[in-house]
Design a protein around this motif. Structure first.
Motif, PDB file in Angstrom:
ATOM      1  N   ASN A   9     -13.569  15.936 -50.710  1.00  0.00           N
ATOM      2  CA  ASN A   9     -12.661  16.878 -50.057  1.00  0.00           C
ATOM      3  C   ASN A   9     -11.989  16.288 -48.827  1.00  0.00           C
ATOM      4  OD1 ASN A   9     -13.143  18.842 -51.965  1.00  0.00           O
ATOM      5  ND2 ASN A   9     -14.776  19.807 -50.796  1.00  0.00           N
ATOM      6  N   THR A  10     -12.608  15.298 -48.224  1.00  0.00           N
ATOM      7  CA  THR A  10     -12.003  14.642 -47.071  1.00  0.00           C
ATOM      8  C   THR A  10     -10.888  13.688 -47.490  1.00  0.00           C
ATOM      9  OG1 THR A  10     -14.077  14.774 -45.844  1.00  0.00           O
ATOM     10  CG2 THR A  10     -12.457  13.164 -45.064  1.00  0.00           C
ATOM     11  N   PHE A  11     -11.095  12.949 -48.582  1.00  0.00           N
ATOM     12  CA  PHE A  11     -10.156  11.877 -48.943  1.00  0.00           C
ATOM     13  C   PHE A  11      -9.387  12.107 -50.236  1.00  0.00           C
ATOM     14  CE2 PHE A  11     -13.488   9.846 -46.392  1.00  0.00           C
ATOM     15  CZ  PHE A  11     -12.709   9.304 -45.377  1.00  0.00           C
ATOM     16  N   LEU A  12      -9.926  12.870 -51.159  1.00  0.00           N
ATOM     17  CA  LEU A  12      -9.301  13.018 -52.479  1.00  0.00           C
ATOM     18  C   LEU A  12      -9.180  14.486 -52.866  1.00  0.00           C
ATOM     19  CD1 LEU A  12     -11.313  10.217 -54.348  1.00  0.00           C
ATOM     20  CD2 LEU A  12      -9.001  10.048 -53.436  1.00  0.00           C
ATOM     21  N   ARG A  13      -8.743  15.279 -51.936  1.00  0.00           N
ATOM     22  CA  ARG A  13      -8.686  16.724 -52.137  1.00  0.00           C
ATOM     23  C   ARG A  13      -7.902  17.118 -53.394  1.00  0.00           C
ATOM     24  NH1 ARG A  13      -9.685  20.771 -48.434  1.00  0.00           N
ATOM     25  NH2 ARG A  13      -9.821  19.193 -46.838  1.00  0.00           N
ATOM     26  N   LYS A  14      -6.828  16.410 -53.688  1.00  0.00           N
ATOM     27  CA  LYS A  14      -5.957  16.793 -54.803  1.00  0.00           C
ATOM     28  C   LYS A  14      -6.335  16.129 -56.127  1.00  0.00           C
ATOM     29  CE  LYS A  14      -2.004  17.838 -51.899  1.00  0.00           C
ATOM     30  NZ  LYS A  14      -0.601  17.556 -51.594  1.00  0.00           N
ATOM     31  N   SER A  15      -7.352  15.318 -56.129  1.00  0.00           N
ATOM     32  CA  SER A  15      -7.749  14.660 -57.378  1.00  0.00           C
ATOM     33  C   SER A  15      -8.522  15.630 -58.268  1.00  0.00           C
ATOM     34  CB  SER A  15      -8.585  13.413 -57.084  1.00  0.00           C
ATOM     35  OG  SER A  15      -9.819  13.790 -56.536  1.00  0.00           O
ATOM     36  N   GLN A  16      -8.790  15.200 -59.474  1.00  0.00           N
ATOM     37  CA  GLN A  16      -9.510  16.023 -60.431  1.00  0.00           C
ATOM     38  C   GLN A  16     -10.869  16.434 -59.874  1.00  0.00           C
ATOM     39  OE1 GLN A  16      -9.921  13.425 -63.765  1.00  0.00           O
ATOM     40  NE2 GLN A  16      -7.729  13.274 -64.122  1.00  0.00           N
ATOM     41  N   PRO A  17     -11.330  17.623 -60.236  1.00  0.00           N
ATOM     42  CA  PRO A  17     -12.641  18.055 -59.722  1.00  0.00           C
ATOM     43  C   PRO A  17     -13.794  17.261 -60.344  1.00  0.00           C
ATOM     44  CG  PRO A  17     -11.757  19.667 -61.262  1.00  0.00           C
ATOM     45  CD  PRO A  17     -10.690  18.635 -61.058  1.00  0.00           C
ATOM     46  N   VAL A  18     -14.866  17.177 -59.607  1.00  0.00           N
ATOM     47  CA  VAL A  18     -16.095  16.572 -60.103  1.00  0.00           C
ATOM     48  C   VAL A  18     -17.030  17.728 -60.444  1.00  0.00           C
ATOM     49  CG1 VAL A  18     -18.066  15.114 -59.531  1.00  0.00           C
ATOM     50  CG2 VAL A  18     -15.800  14.516 -58.688  1.00  0.00           C
ATOM     51  N   THR A  19     -17.462  17.778 -61.699  1.00  0.00           N
ATOM     52  CA  THR A  19     -18.262  18.914 -62.134  1.00  0.00           C
ATOM     53  C   THR A  19     -19.761  18.682 -62.003  1.00  0.00           C
ATOM     54  OG1 THR A  19     -18.135  18.115 -64.392  1.00  0.00           O
ATOM     55  CG2 THR A  19     -16.530  19.776 -63.726  1.00  0.00           C
ATOM     56  N   LYS A  20     -20.158  17.422 -61.986  1.00  0.00           N
ATOM     57  CA  LYS A  20     -21.590  17.138 -61.948  1.00  0.00           C
ATOM     58  C   LYS A  20     -21.838  15.846 -61.185  1.00  0.00           C
ATOM     59  CE  LYS A  20     -25.368  16.758 -65.301  1.00  0.00           C
ATOM     60  NZ  LYS A  20     -25.663  16.734 -66.740  1.00  0.00           N
ATOM     61  N   VAL A  21     -22.813  15.881 -60.282  1.00  0.00           N
ATOM     62  CA  VAL A  21     -23.260  14.689 -59.561  1.00  0.00           C
ATOM     63  C   VAL A  21     -24.779  14.744 -59.549  1.00  0.00           C
ATOM     64  CG1 VAL A  21     -23.171  13.369 -57.420  1.00  0.00           C
ATOM     65  CG2 VAL A  21     -21.205  14.762 -58.082  1.00  0.00           C
ATOM     66  N   VAL A  22     -25.409  13.721 -60.119  1.00  0.00           N
ATOM     67  CA  VAL A  22     -26.869  13.732 -60.221  1.00  0.00           C
ATOM     68  C   VAL A  22     -27.445  12.340 -59.984  1.00  0.00           C
ATOM     69  CG1 VAL A  22     -27.008  15.691 -61.817  1.00  0.00           C
ATOM     70  CG2 VAL A  22     -26.816  13.373 -62.726  1.00  0.00           C
ATOM     71  N   TYR A  23     -28.700  12.333 -59.584  1.00  0.00           N
ATOM     72  CA  TYR A  23     -29.476  11.098 -59.589  1.00  0.00           C
ATOM     73  C   TYR A  23     -29.958  10.897 -61.016  1.00  0.00           C
ATOM     74  CZ  TYR A  23     -29.838  10.792 -54.483  1.00  0.00           C
ATOM     75  OH  TYR A  23     -29.575  10.665 -53.150  1.00  0.00           O
TER      76      TYR A  23
END
Length: 171
Positions: free
Chosen positions: A56-70
């Motif tokens: 949200n700081t650098f790529l606000r207009k890019s495609q959303p990220v739906t999942k971030v996991v370890y």
């Protein structure tokens, strides 16, 4: 001399310096002095929030990220600490697309700077799929010390390979 597979693309004099630090037992000390504190982002939920804050700081207009996991399945032997995948699924007449980021679970116990470098790397793939000049320019835009952090993460991986983890949590 230890094989320096994570530093293979670096000049011989750099590899020699790293080998000397390893042989003298000073490489771990070098890293812990430079990066003394571990991050506290241990859950997938916290990792998702952390990633979204950077996005949200650098790529606000890019495609959303739906999942971030370890991900426990990402291993050093595959030389992958992070993975960005674009998954398109057809449901009826609609195509649903998802951007997913997987970070190696090995990065749960490292300095925040290493985690940030890898998250920045994977987020840059939202805009640039290939590792080209534009990709690295975007990485440096999001993290000005990107190249130094990448090198230091490679030093850390070299230590792990030699069974010397300066950030290993002793239980």
């Amino acid at each position: 001399m230890t094989t320096l597979q994570y530093l293979a693309g670096y000049p011989a004099h750099i590899q020699q310096q790293v080998s000397q630090l390893l042989e003298q037992g000073k490489l771990a000390q070098h890293l812990t002095k430079r990066y003394p504190h571990l991050h506290d982002i241990r859950t997938d939920k916290a990792l998702y929030r952390y990633t979204q804050d950077i996005k949200n700081t650098f790529l606000r207009k890019s495609q959303p990220v739906t999942k971030v996991v370890y991900d426990d399945k990402l291993t050093l032997s595959h030389q992958a600490l992070g993975l960005h995948s674009y998954v398109a699924r057809q449901q009826g007449n609609k195509i649903k697309a998802k951007n997913e980021i997987r970070i190696s679970a090995k990065l749960k116990v490292v300095p925040e700077a290493f985690l940030r470098m890898l998250v920045v790397h994977e987020l840059a793939h939202l805009k640039e799929k290939e590792h080209n000049k534009a990709f690295y320019k975007l990485c440096v835009y999001m993290e000005p010390d990107y190249h130094q952090l990448e090198f230091d993460l490679r030093l850390y991986l070299t230590l792990i390979e030699t069974k010397l983890n300066p950030y290993q949590v002793i239980s």
